[in-house]
Write a protein that holds these residues in place. Structure first.
Motif, mmCIF file in Angstrom:
data_model
loop_
_atom_site.group_PDB
_atom_site.id
_atom_site.type_symbol
_atom_site.label_atom_id
_atom_site.label_comp_id
_atom_site.label_asym_id
_atom_site.label_seq_id
_atom_site.Cartn_x
_atom_site.Cartn_y
_atom_site.Cartn_z
ATOM 1 N N THR A 32 65.071 -70.870 -40.380
ATOM 2 C CA THR A 32 65.716 -70.762 -39.059
ATOM 3 C C THR A 32 64.944 -71.583 -38.040
ATOM 4 O OG1 THR A 32 66.271 -68.517 -39.667
ATOM 5 C CG2 THR A 32 66.558 -69.100 -37.359
ATOM 6 N N PHE A 33 63.633 -71.433 -38.080
ATOM 7 C CA PHE A 33 62.747 -72.159 -37.176
ATOM 8 C C PHE A 33 62.974 -73.673 -37.295
ATOM 9 C CE2 PHE A 33 58.724 -74.334 -36.569
ATOM 10 C CZ PHE A 33 58.344 -73.888 -35.308
ATOM 11 N N GLU A 34 63.048 -74.160 -38.521
ATOM 12 C CA GLU A 34 63.243 -75.597 -38.749
ATOM 13 C C GLU A 34 64.597 -76.082 -38.224
ATOM 14 O OE1 GLU A 34 61.218 -77.900 -39.571
ATOM 15 O OE2 GLU A 34 59.564 -76.526 -39.952
ATOM 16 N N ILE A 35 65.639 -75.269 -38.443
ATOM 17 C CA ILE A 35 66.981 -75.653 -37.963
ATOM 18 C C ILE A 35 66.965 -75.772 -36.441
ATOM 19 C CG2 ILE A 35 69.382 -74.843 -37.693
ATOM 20 C CD1 ILE A 35 69.039 -73.545 -40.508
ATOM 21 N N ILE A 36 66.342 -74.808 -35.790
ATOM 22 C CA ILE A 36 66.314 -74.819 -34.324
ATOM 23 C C ILE A 36 65.485 -75.982 -33.811
ATOM 24 C CG2 ILE A 36 65.446 -73.536 -32.318
ATOM 25 C CD1 ILE A 36 66.696 -71.088 -33.680
ATOM 26 N N LYS A 37 64.393 -76.249 -34.498
ATOM 27 C CA LYS A 37 63.546 -77.376 -34.127
ATOM 28 C C LYS A 37 64.327 -78.693 -34.218
ATOM 29 C CE LYS A 37 58.961 -78.887 -35.280
ATOM 30 N NZ LYS A 37 58.087 -78.865 -34.123
ATOM 31 N N GLU A 38 65.083 -78.838 -35.280
ATOM 32 C CA GLU A 38 65.841 -80.082 -35.468
ATOM 33 C C GLU A 38 67.026 -80.200 -34.513
ATOM 34 O OE1 GLU A 38 66.902 -80.380 -39.617
ATOM 35 O OE2 GLU A 38 64.773 -80.284 -40.152
ATOM 36 N N SER A 39 67.698 -79.067 -34.228
ATOM 37 C CA SER A 39 68.947 -79.170 -33.471
ATOM 38 C C SER A 39 68.777 -78.957 -31.976
ATOM 39 C CB SER A 39 69.966 -78.166 -34.019
ATOM 40 O OG SER A 39 69.447 -76.858 -33.906
ATOM 41 N N GLU A 40 67.938 -78.005 -31.568
ATOM 42 C CA GLU A 40 67.934 -77.602 -30.159
ATOM 43 C C GLU A 40 66.587 -77.748 -29.463
ATOM 44 O OE1 GLU A 40 70.417 -76.233 -28.196
ATOM 45 O OE2 GLU A 40 71.941 -76.452 -29.732
ATOM 46 N N ASN A 41 65.506 -77.694 -30.221
ATOM 47 C CA ASN A 41 64.204 -77.552 -29.559
ATOM 48 C C ASN A 41 63.092 -78.257 -30.350
ATOM 49 O OD1 ASN A 41 62.111 -76.664 -27.971
ATOM 50 N ND2 ASN A 41 62.462 -74.473 -28.320
ATOM 51 N N PRO A 42 63.074 -79.599 -30.301
ATOM 52 C CA PRO A 42 62.162 -80.373 -31.147
ATOM 53 C C PRO A 42 60.680 -80.106 -30.889
ATOM 54 C CG PRO A 42 63.541 -81.812 -29.784
ATOM 55 C CD PRO A 42 63.972 -80.428 -29.502
ATOM 56 N N SER A 43 60.314 -79.648 -29.694
ATOM 57 C CA SER A 43 58.883 -79.487 -29.413
ATOM 58 C C SER A 43 58.376 -78.075 -29.715
ATOM 59 C CB SER A 43 58.587 -79.878 -27.964
ATOM 60 O OG SER A 43 59.355 -79.078 -27.119
ATOM 61 N N LEU A 44 59.222 -77.244 -30.328
ATOM 62 C CA LEU A 44 58.820 -75.865 -30.622
ATOM 63 C C LEU A 44 57.638 -75.826 -31.599
ATOM 64 C CD1 LEU A 44 59.604 -72.871 -30.160
ATOM 65 C CD2 LEU A 44 61.150 -73.060 -32.105
ATOM 66 N N ASP A 45 56.644 -75.035 -31.244
ATOM 67 C CA ASP A 45 55.403 -74.919 -32.010
ATOM 68 C C ASP A 45 55.256 -73.510 -32.568
ATOM 69 O OD1 ASP A 45 53.502 -76.738 -32.509
ATOM 70 O OD2 ASP A 45 52.619 -76.684 -30.505
ATOM 71 N N PHE A 46 54.578 -73.345 -33.678
ATOM 72 C CA PHE A 46 54.395 -71.958 -34.131
ATOM 73 C C PHE A 46 53.011 -71.705 -34.715
ATOM 74 C CE2 PHE A 46 55.253 -73.889 -38.160
ATOM 75 C CZ PHE A 46 54.660 -73.068 -39.101
ATOM 76 N N ASN A 47 52.594 -70.460 -34.659
ATOM 77 C CA ASN A 47 51.367 -70.016 -35.309
ATOM 78 C C ASN A 47 51.641 -68.737 -36.070
ATOM 79 O OD1 ASN A 47 50.483 -71.221 -32.479
ATOM 80 N ND2 ASN A 47 48.839 -71.587 -33.954
ATOM 81 N N ILE A 48 51.126 -68.660 -37.278
ATOM 82 C CA ILE A 48 51.199 -67.421 -38.048
ATOM 83 C C ILE A 48 49.925 -66.628 -37.765
ATOM 84 C CG2 ILE A 48 51.132 -66.503 -40.399
ATOM 85 C CD1 ILE A 48 53.040 -68.832 -41.113
ATOM 86 N N ILE A 49 50.108 -65.364 -37.422
ATOM 87 C CA ILE A 49 48.951 -64.549 -37.055
ATOM 88 C C ILE A 49 48.845 -63.333 -37.968
ATOM 89 C CG2 ILE A 49 47.913 -63.213 -35.180
ATOM 90 C CD1 ILE A 49 49.575 -65.196 -33.348
ATOM 91 N N PRO A 50 47.844 -63.295 -38.824
ATOM 92 C CA PRO A 50 47.677 -62.133 -39.699
ATOM 93 C C PRO A 50 47.553 -60.854 -38.881
ATOM 94 C CG PRO A 50 46.260 -63.937 -40.380
ATOM 95 C CD PRO A 50 46.830 -64.319 -39.051
ATOM 96 N N SER A 51 48.356 -59.871 -39.240
ATOM 97 C CA SER A 51 48.426 -58.642 -38.452
ATOM 98 C C SER A 51 48.006 -57.449 -39.296
ATOM 99 C CB SER A 51 49.874 -58.470 -37.987
ATOM 100 O OG SER A 51 50.010 -57.381 -37.125
ATOM 101 N N MET A 52 47.282 -56.516 -38.677
ATOM 102 C CA MET A 52 46.809 -55.296 -39.358
ATOM 103 C C MET A 52 46.063 -55.651 -40.643
ATOM 104 S SD MET A 52 49.934 -52.673 -38.684
ATOM 105 C CE MET A 52 51.324 -53.464 -37.899
ATOM 106 N N VAL A 53 45.121 -56.564 -40.503
ATOM 107 C CA VAL A 53 44.398 -57.121 -41.643
ATOM 108 C C VAL A 53 43.364 -56.129 -42.194
ATOM 109 C CG1 VAL A 53 42.807 -58.971 -42.311
ATOM 110 C CG2 VAL A 53 44.637 -59.441 -40.685
ATOM 111 N N ASN A 54 43.292 -56.080 -43.503
ATOM 112 C CA ASN A 54 42.207 -55.354 -44.156
ATOM 113 C C ASN A 54 41.555 -56.303 -45.160
ATOM 114 O OD1 ASN A 54 40.508 -53.752 -45.570
ATOM 115 N ND2 ASN A 54 41.976 -52.095 -45.923
ATOM 116 N N MET A 55 40.537 -57.013 -44.683
ATOM 117 C CA MET A 55 39.932 -58.091 -45.470
ATOM 118 C C MET A 55 39.142 -57.576 -46.676
ATOM 119 S SD MET A 55 40.609 -61.110 -45.153
ATOM 120 C CE MET A 55 41.021 -62.494 -44.126
ATOM 121 N N ARG A 56 38.908 -56.264 -46.695
ATOM 122 C CA ARG A 56 38.166 -55.757 -47.847
ATOM 123 C C ARG A 56 39.035 -55.775 -49.102
ATOM 124 N NH1 ARG A 56 35.166 -50.697 -45.295
ATOM 125 N NH2 ARG A 56 36.811 -51.124 -43.810
ATOM 126 N N ARG A 57 40.339 -55.878 -48.889
ATOM 127 C CA ARG A 57 41.225 -56.001 -50.052
ATOM 128 C C ARG A 57 41.202 -57.446 -50.538
ATOM 129 N NH1 ARG A 57 45.959 -53.404 -47.455
ATOM 130 N NH2 ARG A 57 45.435 -51.217 -47.252
#
Ligand SMILES: Nc1ncnc2c1ncn2[C@@H]1O[C@H](COP(=O)(O)OP(=O)(O)OP(=O)(O)O)[C@@H](O)[C@H]1O
Ligand SMILES: [Mg+2]
Length: 259
Positions: free
Chosen positions: A175-200
């Motif tokens: 979805t993000f890619e479609i919107i970037k190509e059609s409506e909003n070429p400068s859209l940027d994104f970051n994935i943010i690990p949430s509720m992380v338990n690094m001991r796993r």
């Protein structure tokens, strides 16, 4: 120029509203004029920011039946930053948005061309009254999320361990890619690990795999601090210096250049 930041993930319960709350309050505390827009009919962000409305006017605002002044409310709470923070609150009536947009299709086409552009148009009408707009979205790939992506400069995607796979994020990234190509070429994104338990060990391994394909930022751990923050309506930056939630979010905002 107003920066528009959307918090998005079509998966439920991954920490979107948490992140929207911490970000909006942090930016307001730093002296920015901030508008939080709650596009989720569950209205969790609205109530955490001290605003409960019986019936949201977001659909009417999008369609152009009411002005921004009629939907924008001051946030309420005991802290100073609230004076810098306004809210466009949601209510369960927002669930009717799709229906309303169909009923107003002719009007929408006349003013926006496509319904996806409605939110962007309304935000542009606010004419840089705000430094930042932070948008919380519901856990589905519907009109609200699409409109928010079209209107945004940046998307933050909180992601939990079980979804640390490209497969899990595939629908959203498409979805993000479609919107970037059609409506909003400068859209940027970051994935943010949430509720992380690094001991796993498995969690760590999956996160490393994900980092090979996407830009993954510093994460936020799974912490009681965070739940207390919401129930007390007190952002983590107001907590003591030993608060791990405060440390995690401070690191995150620094790494994203959102200070
Ligand atoms: N870092 C964290 N540590 C511990 N608990 C957290 C953390 N982040 C969020 N939570 C808790 O997890 C639950 C889900 O978080 P939240 O409501 O922010 O998710 P969401 O993605 O907005 O959910 P929905 O998809 O239903 O809108 C809440 O009870 C919240 O307090
Ligand atoms: Mg939410």
């Amino acid at each position: 120029m107003t920066k528009v930041i959307t918090i998005a993930n079509n998966k439920g319960g991954v920490g979107k509203t948490m992140q929207a709350y911490q970000l909006a309050t942090h930016l307001a505390h730093k002296g920015n004029k901030v508008l939080a827009i709650d596009l989720d009919s569950q209205a969790n962000l609205s109530s955490t920011l001290g605003v409960d409305v019986r019936r949201t006017l977001i659909p009417e605002w999008l369609i152009g039946d009411v002005d921004a002044e009629d939907v924008i409310c001051p946030s309420e709470g005991k802290y100073d930053f609230h004076k810098n923070l306004d809210v466009i609150p949601a209510s369960r009536h927002l669930a009717n948005l799709a229906k309303l947009l169909i009923l107003s299709e002719a009007e929408v086409r006349k003013t926006a061309g496509r319904k996806e552009r409605l939110l962007k148009m309304r935000i542009e009408k606010l004419a840089n009254k705000y430094d930042y707009i932070v948008i919380d979205t519901p856990p589905m790939l519907g009109d609200e999320l699409i409109m928010a992506l079209v209107a945004s400069t940046r998307v933050l995607i909180p992601t939990q361990a079980q979804d640390y796979s490209i497969d899990g994020l595939e629908e959203l990234m498409d979805t993000f890619e479609i919107i970037k190509e059609s409506e909003n070429p400068s859209l940027d994104f970051n994935i943010i690990p949430s509720m992380v338990n690094m001991r796993r060990k498995l969690e760590k391994q999956r996160l490393e795999e994900l980092s090979q394909s996407f830009s993954v930022s510093a994460g936020v751990r799974n912490l009681v601090d965070m739940q207390e923050s919401i129930s007390a309506k007190k952002p983590v930056f107001m907590m003591g210096k030993n608060s791990k939630g405060k440390q995690d979010y401070a690191n995150l905002w620094t790494s994203l250049g959102l200070n």
